[in-house]
Scaffold this motif. Structure first.
Motif, short mmCIF file in Angstrom:
data_model
loop_
_atom_site.label_atom_id
_atom_site.label_comp_id
_atom_site.label_asym_id
_atom_site.label_seq_id
_atom_site.Cartn_x
_atom_site.Cartn_y
_atom_site.Cartn_z
N LEU A 160 0.82 -1.21 0.00
CA LEU A 160 0.00 0.00 0.00
C LEU A 160 0.85 1.26 0.00
CD1 LEU A 160 -2.95 -0.94 2.39
CD2 LEU A 160 -2.79 -1.22 -0.09
N GLY A 161 2.05 1.16 -0.57
CA GLY A 161 2.89 2.34 -0.74
C GLY A 161 2.52 3.09 -2.00
N ALA A 162 2.97 4.32 -2.10
CA ALA A 162 2.58 5.20 -3.21
C ALA A 162 3.52 5.11 -4.41
CB ALA A 162 2.53 6.65 -2.72
N GLU A 163 4.66 4.46 -4.28
CA GLU A 163 5.63 4.46 -5.36
C GLU A 163 5.23 3.49 -6.48
OE1 GLU A 163 8.17 6.62 -5.63
OE2 GLU A 163 7.20 7.45 -3.87
N ILE A 164 5.29 3.98 -7.72
CA ILE A 164 5.07 3.17 -8.91
C ILE A 164 6.44 2.91 -9.52
CG2 ILE A 164 3.95 3.01 -11.15
CD1 ILE A 164 1.85 5.00 -10.10
N LEU A 165 6.76 1.65 -9.78
CA LEU A 165 8.11 1.22 -10.14
C LEU A 165 8.13 0.58 -11.51
CD1 LEU A 165 8.98 -0.42 -6.70
CD2 LEU A 165 9.58 1.89 -7.47
N LEU A 166 9.31 0.57 -12.12
CA LEU A 166 9.51 0.04 -13.46
C LEU A 166 10.63 -0.98 -13.45
CD1 LEU A 166 8.73 0.59 -16.57
CD2 LEU A 166 10.84 1.94 -16.59
N TYR A 167 10.39 -2.13 -14.08
CA TYR A 167 11.42 -3.14 -14.30
C TYR A 167 11.57 -3.36 -15.80
CZ TYR A 167 11.01 -4.50 -9.34
OH TYR A 167 11.00 -4.52 -7.97
N ARG A 168 12.77 -3.74 -16.23
CA ARG A 168 13.06 -3.99 -17.63
C ARG A 168 13.49 -5.44 -17.84
NH1 ARG A 168 14.80 1.23 -20.22
NH2 ARG A 168 14.60 2.85 -18.62
N ALA A 169 13.22 -5.94 -19.07
CA ALA A 169 13.67 -7.28 -19.44
C ALA A 169 13.82 -7.35 -20.95
CB ALA A 169 12.69 -8.35 -18.95
N ALA A 170 14.58 -8.35 -21.40
CA ALA A 170 14.76 -8.55 -22.84
C ALA A 170 13.72 -9.49 -23.43
CB ALA A 170 16.16 -9.10 -23.11
N THR A 171 12.94 -10.19 -22.57
CA THR A 171 11.88 -11.08 -23.03
C THR A 171 10.65 -10.85 -22.16
OG1 THR A 171 12.16 -13.02 -21.58
CG2 THR A 171 13.72 -12.79 -23.41
N PRO A 172 9.46 -11.24 -22.63
CA PRO A 172 8.27 -11.06 -21.81
C PRO A 172 8.25 -11.94 -20.57
CG PRO A 172 7.74 -12.26 -23.81
CD PRO A 172 9.14 -11.78 -23.97
N ALA A 173 9.15 -12.91 -20.48
CA ALA A 173 9.20 -13.78 -19.31
C ALA A 173 10.37 -13.44 -18.39
CB ALA A 173 9.31 -15.24 -19.74
N GLY A 174 11.03 -12.30 -18.65
CA GLY A 174 12.16 -11.93 -17.83
C GLY A 174 13.45 -12.58 -18.32
N PRO A 175 14.52 -12.60 -17.52
CA PRO A 175 14.58 -12.09 -16.15
C PRO A 175 14.52 -10.56 -16.09
CG PRO A 175 16.75 -12.78 -16.86
CD PRO A 175 15.80 -13.19 -17.95
N TRP A 176 13.95 -10.04 -15.00
CA TRP A 176 13.75 -8.61 -14.84
C TRP A 176 14.93 -7.99 -14.11
CZ3 TRP A 176 9.75 -7.06 -17.65
CH2 TRP A 176 8.82 -8.04 -18.01
N GLU A 177 15.43 -6.89 -14.68
CA GLU A 177 16.60 -6.23 -14.10
C GLU A 177 16.24 -5.57 -12.77
OE1 GLU A 177 18.11 -3.51 -16.95
OE2 GLU A 177 18.54 -5.06 -18.45
N GLU A 178 17.10 -5.74 -11.81
CA GLU A 178 16.93 -5.09 -10.51
C GLU A 178 18.15 -4.21 -10.24
OE1 GLU A 178 14.87 -7.35 -7.32
OE2 GLU A 178 15.45 -9.10 -8.53
N PRO A 179 18.00 -3.15 -9.48
CA PRO A 179 16.79 -2.74 -8.76
C PRO A 179 15.78 -2.06 -9.67
CG PRO A 179 18.51 -1.14 -8.41
CD PRO A 179 19.14 -2.26 -9.20
N ALA A 180 14.57 -1.91 -9.16
CA ALA A 180 13.53 -1.23 -9.91
C ALA A 180 13.87 0.25 -10.06
CB ALA A 180 12.20 -1.38 -9.19
N GLU A 181 13.32 0.84 -11.13
CA GLU A 181 13.46 2.28 -11.35
C GLU A 181 12.18 2.98 -10.92
OE1 GLU A 181 14.44 2.91 -15.50
OE2 GLU A 181 15.26 0.88 -15.56
N PRO A 182 12.27 4.12 -10.25
CA PRO A 182 11.05 4.88 -9.93
C PRO A 182 10.42 5.43 -11.19
CG PRO A 182 13.01 6.13 -9.35
CD PRO A 182 13.49 4.76 -9.75
N LEU A 183 9.11 5.28 -11.32
CA LEU A 183 8.39 5.78 -12.49
C LEU A 183 7.49 6.95 -12.14
CD1 LEU A 183 7.70 5.37 -15.51
CD2 LEU A 183 5.86 3.83 -14.78
N ALA A 184 6.75 6.85 -11.03
CA ALA A 184 5.82 7.91 -10.63
C ALA A 184 5.43 7.68 -9.18
CB ALA A 184 4.58 7.90 -11.52
#
Length: 325
Positions: A237-261
């Motif tokens: 229930l936090g207010a931060e909206i985060l962004l993760y990136r990947a080269a495929t739709p199944a990941g792996p997702w790069e960490e750490p997350a980037e702040p988006l909004a």
């Protein structure tokens, strides 16, 4: 699209019998140019001049947007409304998740929920069903149960990628950390499902493996060129909206997350949750997001400004982080 127009369209000043508030707020473009907005717990009635809600609460509804016209789809009567999606077991209800369109059908993934006690949080999600509705009138056509490992719900996001459709789910651990799960199937969701494991894919839902920790139960996965972006809000229930990136739709997702909004709570005592993207409303390099607003201290029947989605836009596609330029 003008974000102010969305906040006004879904704001408490709307008049007439129908939807007056809800959460979830997934949207699916329909072939005829309309949009299906999918809501979980929904107030149906009208808003009085002093800003109060009348009517009843149903477990789900779909609102069809045709330009500035909103048409609420539920069952029951205006005096005693009921949910649009009704599971076969009367002791359960559906909370809908994401949806997709194939030909003249809307396919909605919906979580089957059963009450476990009298408290507001006394419930268990016991499974995921695929509910197929005929277009354009949303008449129910079929219900199919989706096999899943215990504790995994499917439909947190759906994204099409070529001939495959990827479905994202969440595994809620006993330590409170929600983990991403990934499956893939056909574009209508009705084909055979494969589940992402630690090192590949398996037709066995029990082999579905934890992927990315710390995501919310509603997310968005979008493709831009050869990169995939996962958008999630802080699941606690936090207010931060985060962004993760990947080269495929199944990941792996790069960490750490980037702040988006930041989904700032609009009023004292309110909180925001489960931000999602609406990529069909991307214009002038900005992407439309919605987030839900609720309150633990205010009466949502008394103030129709609470318990409805809010909208914002963010730059899109996102810039590369400095370390990757």
């Amino acid at each position: 699209e003008d974000v102010d127009a969305f906040n006004e369209l879904w704001g408490p000043q709307r008049s007439g019998q129908g939807w007056t508030g809800g959460d979830v707020t997934f949207s699916t473009p329909l072939p005829d140019g309309r949009t299906a907005w999918i809501f979980g717990d929904t107030f149906i009635g009208h808003v009085t001049p002093d800003g109060r809600r009348t009517g009843g609460l149903v477990r789900n509804a779909i609102v069809i947007q045709d330009e500035d016209c909103l048409t609420t789809h539920a069952t029951g009567t205006p005096e005693l409304p009921d949910a649009l999606l009704l599971p076969p077991d009367p002791d359960e209800w559906y909370w809908p998740a994401d949806a997709t369109v194939e030909d003249d059908h809307l396919h909605v993934l919906a979580w089957r929920v059963r009450r476990t006690g009298p408290g507001a949080w006394d419930f268990d999600v016991v499974g995921t069903d695929l509910v197929t509705l005929a277009l354009p009138d949303l008449a129910e056509q079929a219900i199919r149960s989706i096999p899943a490992a215990p504790g995994v719900t499917w439909g947190s996001a759906i994204t099409e990628d070529g001939e495959r459709t990827y479905v994202y789910g969440v595994h809620g651990h006993t330590d409170g950390t929600p983990y991403l799960h990934v499956a893939r199937t056909t574009t209508d969701l009705e084909g055979a499902w494969e589940y992402r494991t630690a090192d590949g894919w398996s037709p066995d839902p029990e082999a579905s493996a934890d992927q990315l920790p710390g995501i919310s139960h509603q997310i968005s996965v979008l493709r831009e060129s050869d990169e995939y972006f996962l958008i999630t809000q802080d699941p606690a229930l936090g207010a931060e909206i985060l962004l993760y990136r990947a080269a495929t739709p199944a990941g792996p997702w790069e960490e750490p997350a980037e702040p988006l909004a930041t989904a700032t709570p609009p009023l004292a005592g309110t909180f925001t949750y489960n931000a999602v993207a609406h990529p069909q409303y991307t214009a002038a390099g900005r992407l439309l997001l919605s987030y839900n607003v609720n309150s633990l201290v205010s009466e949502v029947l008394v103030d129709a400004a609470i318990y409805r989605p809010r909208f914002m836009t963010v730059p899109w596609p996102p810039a590369q982080p400095p370390t990757r330029r």
